[in-house]
Design a protein around this motif. Sequence first.
Motif, mmCIF file in Angstrom:
data_model
loop_
_atom_site.group_PDB
_atom_site.id
_atom_site.type_symbol
_atom_site.label_atom_id
_atom_site.label_comp_id
_atom_site.label_asym_id
_atom_site.label_seq_id
_atom_site.Cartn_x
_atom_site.Cartn_y
_atom_site.Cartn_z
ATOM 1 N N GLY A 23 -38.396 66.529 5.107
ATOM 2 C CA GLY A 23 -39.483 67.447 4.641
ATOM 3 C C GLY A 23 -40.548 67.766 5.607
ATOM 4 N N GLY B 87 -38.907 68.620 -1.946
ATOM 5 C CA GLY B 87 -39.567 67.996 -0.795
ATOM 6 C C GLY B 87 -38.763 68.402 0.613
ATOM 7 N N ASP C 227 -47.932 63.452 4.512
ATOM 8 C CA ASP C 227 -47.776 64.849 4.532
ATOM 9 C C ASP C 227 -46.054 65.113 4.186
ATOM 10 O OD1 ASP C 227 -46.462 67.039 6.954
ATOM 11 O OD2 ASP C 227 -47.934 67.816 5.540
ATOM 12 N N LEU C 228 -45.299 64.251 4.634
ATOM 13 C CA LEU C 228 -43.481 64.433 4.590
ATOM 14 C C LEU C 228 -43.331 64.919 3.017
ATOM 15 C CD1 LEU C 228 -42.269 61.576 6.592
ATOM 16 C CD2 LEU C 228 -42.419 63.978 7.233
ATOM 17 N N GLY C 229 -42.368 65.773 3.073
ATOM 18 C CA GLY C 229 -41.835 66.110 1.876
ATOM 19 C C GLY C 229 -41.043 65.163 1.151
ATOM 20 N N VAL C 230 -40.676 64.049 1.976
ATOM 21 C CA VAL C 230 -39.915 62.991 1.538
ATOM 22 C C VAL C 230 -40.373 61.881 2.104
ATOM 23 C CG1 VAL C 230 -37.522 61.705 0.782
ATOM 24 C CG2 VAL C 230 -37.887 64.583 1.064
ATOM 25 N N ARG D 192 -38.483 58.761 3.568
ATOM 26 C CA ARG D 192 -37.684 58.931 4.881
ATOM 27 C C ARG D 192 -38.280 59.123 6.190
ATOM 28 N NH1 ARG D 192 -33.004 63.336 2.776
ATOM 29 N NH2 ARG D 192 -32.162 62.253 1.313
ATOM 30 N N PHE D 193 -39.600 58.596 6.594
ATOM 31 C CA PHE D 193 -40.286 58.643 7.490
ATOM 32 C C PHE D 193 -39.455 58.276 8.774
ATOM 33 C CE2 PHE D 193 -41.671 54.631 8.603
ATOM 34 C CZ PHE D 193 -41.524 53.616 7.519
ATOM 35 N N HIS E 251 -36.845 58.673 9.495
ATOM 36 C CA HIS E 251 -35.656 59.558 10.195
ATOM 37 C C HIS E 251 -36.331 60.250 11.620
ATOM 38 C CE1 HIS E 251 -33.078 60.064 6.427
ATOM 39 N NE2 HIS E 251 -33.290 58.907 6.596
#
Lengths: 876, 283, 300
Positions: free
Chosen positions: B140, B160, C81-84, C87-88, C90
């Motif tokens: 996301g 997300g 800021d990530l949506g998930v 899972r950074f 990734h």
Amino acid sequence: MGTSFGRGGATTFQQDLQNADCIVIQGSNMAECHPVGFQWVMEAHERGATVIHVDPRFTRTSAVCDLHVPLRAGSDIAFLGGIINHILTNERYFREYVVEYTNAATIVGEDFRDTEDLDGVFSGFDAEKGAYSPASWAYEGMQVASAAGQREHDGHASGERTGSGGVELEGAEPPQDRSLQHPRCVLQLLRRHYRRYTPEFVEETCGVSRDLFLRVAEALCESSGPERTGAFVYAVGWTQHTVGVQYIRTAAIIQALLGNIGRPGGGIMALRGHASIQGSTDIPTLYNLLPGYVPMPHTEHYGDYHEYVRRNSPRTGFWGHMEEYFVSLMKAYYGGAATAENQWCFDHLPRIDGDHSVYVFTKGMLDGTVKGLLVLGENPSVGSANGRFNRLAIAKLDWLVVRDLVEIETASFWYRSPEIETGELRTEDIATEVFLMPAAAHTEKSGSFTNTQRLLQWHHAAVEPPGDCRSELWFMYHLGRIIREKLRGSTDPRDRAILDLAWDYPVEGTIAEPSADAVLREISGRGPDGEQLGSYTELKKDGSTTCGCWIYCGSYADGVNQTARRTPHDRQSYVAPEWGWAWPANRRILYNRASATPGGEPWSERRRYVWWDAAQGRWTGEDVPDFVATRPPGYTPPEGATAEDALRGTEPFIMQADGKAWIYVPDGLKDGPFPTHYEPAESPFTSTLHPAHPTNPARQVIRHRLNPIANGRHPALSREVFPYVVTSYRLTEHHTAGGMSRFVDYLAELQPAFFCEVSPALAAERGLEHGGWATIVSARAVIEARVLVTERMRPLRVQGRTTHTVGLPYHWGTNGPSAGDSANDLYHLVLDPNVHIQEVKAATCDIRPGRRPRGPALLALLDDYRVRAGIRRAAR
Amino acid sequence: MIAGPPTIVSHLVDTRSHDATGAPRSMGFFTDTSICIGCKACEVACKEWNHVPQDGLDWTGESYDNTGCIGANSWRHVAFIEQARPVRQDDGAHGDLRWLMASDVCKHCAKAGCLDVCPTGALMRTEFGTVVVQSDVCNGCGYCVSACPFGVIDRREEDGRVWKCTLCYDRLRGDMEPACAQACPTKSIQFGPVDELRRIADDRVRTLHRRGVSEARLYGADRDDGVGGFGAFFLLLDDPEVYGLPPTPVVPTRDLGRMWGAAAAAAVSMVAGVVVAALRSRA
Amino acid sequence: MSREMSMVPAAKPRTYYGHPVLKPPVWSPEVGVYLFTGGLAGGSAVLAATARAQGNDVLARRALGTALAGVAMSPALLIKDLGVPRRFHHMLRVVKVTSPMNLGTWILSGVGAALGIAAACDVLGIMPRVRRVAETGAAVLGPVLSTYTAVLLSDTAVPAWHGAQLELPFVFAASSAATAGAAATILTPQSHARPACAVALGGVVAEIAAAEAMKRRLGDAGDPYHGGESGRFGRVATALGALGAGALVLGRRRRPLAVAGAAAVLAASFCERWSIFRAGTASASDPRYTVDLQRGRLTA
């Protein structure tokens, strides 16, 4: 359609539209409401057909047509009559077809008087009863069954009954003038009747310019003859009028004159209002019919089975075998209990004693004579005209059962409805016991649908219904089983009607679902040895055959469920005879004998369909011939021949007594042998054609204080207070009264709000803002809607002044993720007398900006309008 | 027989996603908006098959379009444009009202901005030449959202991750056509090998021009356009911007070389500048 | 090409009910702040190495510190800021040259590692050779860290960013230097702070000049930089930058003035970054900037 051609159903199938040279879509918004079938209109268009859409609004259909003709809602007979006049004046009819295959040459009795003679009524009108006696309409030398004592229903066969033809003509064969010159031959009477339907009259009455009208007329005329055909497509835009049946009749006359019936790319494609309405008239939910359009017996003939048979079996045509159909039906109902000795349990059948159609029995609910109601897969509190009438009526019931997928408005009226909001109803005062029973969806039950082209298609259940949801079949079967258990051992003769029933259907699965397959087998019919029958010609009247519906006989031929066949399109012709099964006998285009000349050859190579193969001695072609297969074209009936044997080899309309398409209908319709332009019951205009009889003289009015009509006593006042035409229609995204779409997120989000459509001119006149709210008022109700200002709504110039139309999609009600006011609340209960259909396509209203009042203030506003319109003030 | 082979119904296109040897083919859509009837079966079929959530019950008053635009929760979007304008018809007659209807979808660009900028490799090119988000990889970051010249791909708030049309990748692997193409009653949405669709589309434009529909034009069929041609291209009856589409879309990555060049120059300048400033201000 | 002919453009822009063509950037405010902290880190790394080369260990250590601070804050901002967010990691599944964000993740990681090692060595006073290699490494990657974000923004369809692709790296590079210099100025004793002052001054002047050049060349397409939130922050940035530059010049001998000037420069750089960040949303949300630009009706 039944009176014109012999069967009440579309004469063709949607796929055949691709062959048309010209298609007129009128009284239908086909792309919107039958989008899948519409692909065949697109296909025709790609092949060069001219596609014309005649409709008050520019719709999703108009967007892809060659020509859109905006016309005033309620003026279609004027328009179509103008086309008839054009055809006759310019001698554009297909002469050979007309002479051979229609009753144009038949001479009518000299007692007949036309509306042109009597200023708006035909001969035989009883002004007090508001009804016709058709005696004077008879062909010369023939007696038409007259009033009391000779026919089942009110003196002549009702419209639904002639849903499968068969009106009797007693006496010798009527005289004909094949030169079409005799002043009383049908063609000349027709010419006279429509003489004043000139292009100028059309322009003045419909708001369609003469040039545009002539373009349509010419397009049709050019698509006529041996080489070319044209088709009409209609739906409820035609049927939902006080002259609805006559609208269709006008198109039938045009198609008969142009020689389009029974031919590929021709015909009349009647589009039904939902997926299995055809099925619900074939195996009827109608009060006056038994399966296969066999009439319900009437109390006037109490106790006499033989009289019943005699009067309903004409001498000629396939209805001559009515007794075979009836006996087989009773054997299906009663099995071994039905014998020749007890006249096949004829006395077990309930009798009707009048009109028991839906609005009449709803009135009965208000009057307290109807105590209970079962509502299955319908939402009358939203879908019926004059919703208030319906909701106040069901509030008077002792009990109400509603079976549906969701809690529809008809089930929740007792705590949420416009009447609860205004205070007219209070929950604590309503004594109705309401049973809401969950229904299985179409994916959860097996069975067949019969669609708009008479095609039966089997559906296999994909999953079991969840929880307590059950199919209609389960409900009816087990209801019957439980009632029979409770009545077991009863000695009351009245209970024999239930206890004698053959009610032994196999049940399957954990929920004991009756086998739909077994039911279809019973409907299709069995012979003496239990073998599945192949055709209704095998039915007997000696009790050796059973058949639940004679027109469906053959749907399980050879022990194969014909309705479940799915041969793909690339492995058969476009007629697709091996996909599903159509009645009758899997014929896809009806009356297809007419696709060949009287001599049996195709009219042209381009329009080959069915023809006589002399070598084989049978009719052959692309479809099952709608004719006795081995009857040569030159056949003449011997003396004393009966039923189908009494028809010539040149008479394609085999359900009709004279084998011909009826341009003039001597019997069978309550409001005249020829369609006449009448104004809707509520209209901003009066008739310039027949000022003495501006509306259908034979229309059926439900007289009740809850059903006030504008235009009644004080038409001028009414027109001032309700100056606009209001018309209702559908959106593709929603389904009828919304039970199956407003509650589904994916559909609700596509059209989430109830809105009205108005032209920029009307918006300016009434101060309506695009995106804002409007309140719409009629003599019955006050509703509100969002405003969509669009050029697609056109002001029209009629009788010298501008008229505006307010358009309303009718899907909304108080419940569900997408809720809104119900458009049909606005309409009155003035019905077509033949089929009792409400006029929701044209009435009058006012529109004003802003939201409507809430609570008692709403009733005050309504009263104010009524008083100003000169309508008797309605008591609360 | 009266009826010859259907002309608009694309039964003649072999819609199987694999060829005779079992190798995958480059598949796509040709959306011919000239025969769209605005029924929105495509929108519903897509949502049903892909379990796309409801996208808001807002009545917009924008003709019959209450969907608004393509987004994370609307992968097919039918646009409605009412135009009151003189329209020539092939027999010289004039109507004065036109109602354009068009089903928009992800273009599955040959050169896809979203795919280029995706930092996790979640966006990938499938064996059918389509562009698909692997939802188990996507974190996301939202970069693709800004890199799409058409405003297609978007992040789903509750979730997300980003979502968009997959050209029904799962169905293609089973040699079935995408849900929207199957549902479309007039075959406005035609599915098949992209090359074949381009040939059909060329013919179709020629036919329409012959009939006097001079405004018919293809959008996205040209392999030399700014995104290398669309896997899902269109026949439009007016300018793209009338439908909410960019007139001349370009994949942002086209200029990537220039951008890095400028960055390099800036970086070098920065170092030089710092060094010079430091040297000249020696204490 | 004739099949895809465009008609003569109509005089008025034609849109679909005024709807935007593009989606607005989904990046949260954290990303705007990251532009600042990343720039701080990149510039500081270069400043640290330069100071070290000049033997100015005091400045070097301070600069190393601000660099480390910048690089420590950055991942937290980006992950948020990530949506998930979980899972950074990734981002590190692949090395993808077409994705400035992917390369940036590697660069940030590299700079972070190098700075961490260098700072540790410096503070603990061990392994000077390792420290030097690490510092050099950070200094080489630093400028890339400072400018890749410009590539990241430009490599989108957002007209205000994509159109500024040539100038934006220079704005960011200059801003990075200004930020690094200003931060170091505040934290370093005056005796050792002069190079930092010079860098801050040079940086902010270059930043303002580059930004001006960028917006001018964009013409009408640069409107998003002039109006709304972007315009406001842009104007504040210029004003603060000018003030800061003046104060730095006058504050050569007066520390409080220098510090004030440095603070103004920091604020100016932040505001400039924020202005550029917010211009993206404004540019994407108005269909004119896409349609008219492509139709040649906007000068760019």
